[in-house]
Design an enzyme around this catalytic site. Sequence first.
Site, PDB file in Angstrom:
ATOM      1  N   HIS A 349       0.743  -1.291  -0.036  1.00 49.84           N
ATOM      2  CA  HIS A 349       0.071  -0.055  -0.162  1.00 49.84           C
ATOM      3  C   HIS A 349       0.720   1.226   0.005  1.00 49.84           C
ATOM      4  O   HIS A 349       1.809   1.393   0.731  1.00 49.84           O
ATOM      5  CB  HIS A 349      -1.003  -0.059   1.320  1.00 49.84           C
ATOM      6  N   SER A 391       5.124   0.706   8.740  1.00 51.03           N
ATOM      7  CA  SER A 391       4.398   1.822   7.903  1.00 51.03           C
ATOM      8  C   SER A 391       4.779   3.285   8.292  1.00 51.03           C
ATOM      9  O   SER A 391       5.449   3.268   9.451  1.00 51.03           O
ATOM     10  CB  SER A 391       2.699   1.826   8.647  1.00 51.03           C
ATOM     11  N   SER A 409       7.352   1.210  12.920  1.00 49.44           N
ATOM     12  CA  SER A 409       6.673   2.264  12.070  1.00 49.44           C
ATOM     13  C   SER A 409       7.085   3.731  12.382  1.00 49.44           C
ATOM     14  O   SER A 409       7.255   4.031  13.538  1.00 49.44           O
ATOM     15  CB  SER A 409       5.200   1.943  12.493  1.00 49.44           C
TER      16      SER A 409
END
Length: 452
Positions: A349, A391, A409
């Site tokens: 993503h 992420s 992250s």
Amino acid sequence: MTSRTSLTIVLAAGEGTRMRSSLPKVLHQVAGETLLAHVLKAAPEGDGAALAVVIGPDHQAVAEEVGRVRPQATTYVQRERLGTAHAVLAAREAIAAGADDLLVAFGDTPLISAATFARLRQPLAQGVALVALGFRPADPTGYGRLLVQNDRLVGIREQADASADERAIGLCNAGVMAIDGKAALRILERIGSANAKGEYYLTDAVAIARELGLEAAVIETSEDEVRGINTKAQLAEAEAVMQARLRQAALDAGVTMIAPETVFLAADTTFGKDVTIEPFVVIGAGVSIGDGAVIHAFSHLVQAKIGKNASVGPYARLRPGTSLGDGAKIGNFVETKAAQIDPGAKVNHLTYIGDAHIGPNANIGAGTITCNYDGFGKHKTEIGAGAFVGSNSSLVAPLKIGAGAYVGSGSVVTRDVPDDALAVERNQQKVSEGWAKRFREAKTRGKTRPAK
């Protein structure tokens, strides 16, 4: 036929002024290839097949394209644009070498096929001296008519000179021609310029051949094959025809396309078995797609290699130099460039992967960016097998993240991370208990901010 030698002369000296472009006409593209490249690739090749391309005096870029596509070809310069026959004779040296068959084609007809060139040569092997390529357009207005008697070509009549009966003829001249090599110079050198424009027209070759007692014939093809490109509108029409061909060829080869009319392919796209292409996919030049791969909707691929059972998209952009290993996955809103993504790796993503190597089974979290450009040059990011990048991480290249390593992250990673290590780079979280309640109360009383 296989024992006969050939010389193909491709005329590519035109300015193409109606294209309204600074780019030479023959360098405009259809299905990811230049108009000229399509013609050069269709021309006979191999032992005994010579190729000459006639270009304009200021067309160095055209000469470079010839060298890229057919390195053994020879270019000749037409210094004055005095008609098609004059252009052919710019390659007089090549003609004089004495090939059995001389083919004359145009660099702005990208839809012509190798099979048509082969058919055009067949009558020459049977003693015919000249063969013209004809077609039957829906509207013949403006085209020269091919005059045929007893299955032999007796003349080519331009629209302006044609009688009413001749204008009713539906068989038109495509301009492409095959001439017996032994008679070629005899015919071509007799063509004069006694016409309104003072130019030397290849169409006069038919009448001259007959004056010399030589036979001429016609081979017919479809209108699509001989579409000449003179305007951007005609370029778009040729693109539509080529895309229809490419889609049908892909379907015939077993590719599943849910909505073929929405998929755009390049002339050199290759597919393995059981490939699926979802709607609104654009595939540019230099793409190969392996067995079982799926390209999801709204993805764009150029110069990329997709491995077996890999998955791309939806909404993915794969730029030149991307190599996706077997079973690897590129998800939605991901962009890659000069990236090797090994088997089983996942980039699912909202990510940019540029100038990078991602090892097998590595996982790249949403929002990860490889920061590959420092304002002066590009730098490489290497991520080891089985690594996990959390992420919203920024990986500042040059950088190596070891096999099995974790990146927390939200980290901005600027130093190498050893195998199986954890890298976390972010400020310590601060929690102010009751702050939100005090904030709301302060707003209600008209104050700007609550006390800390």
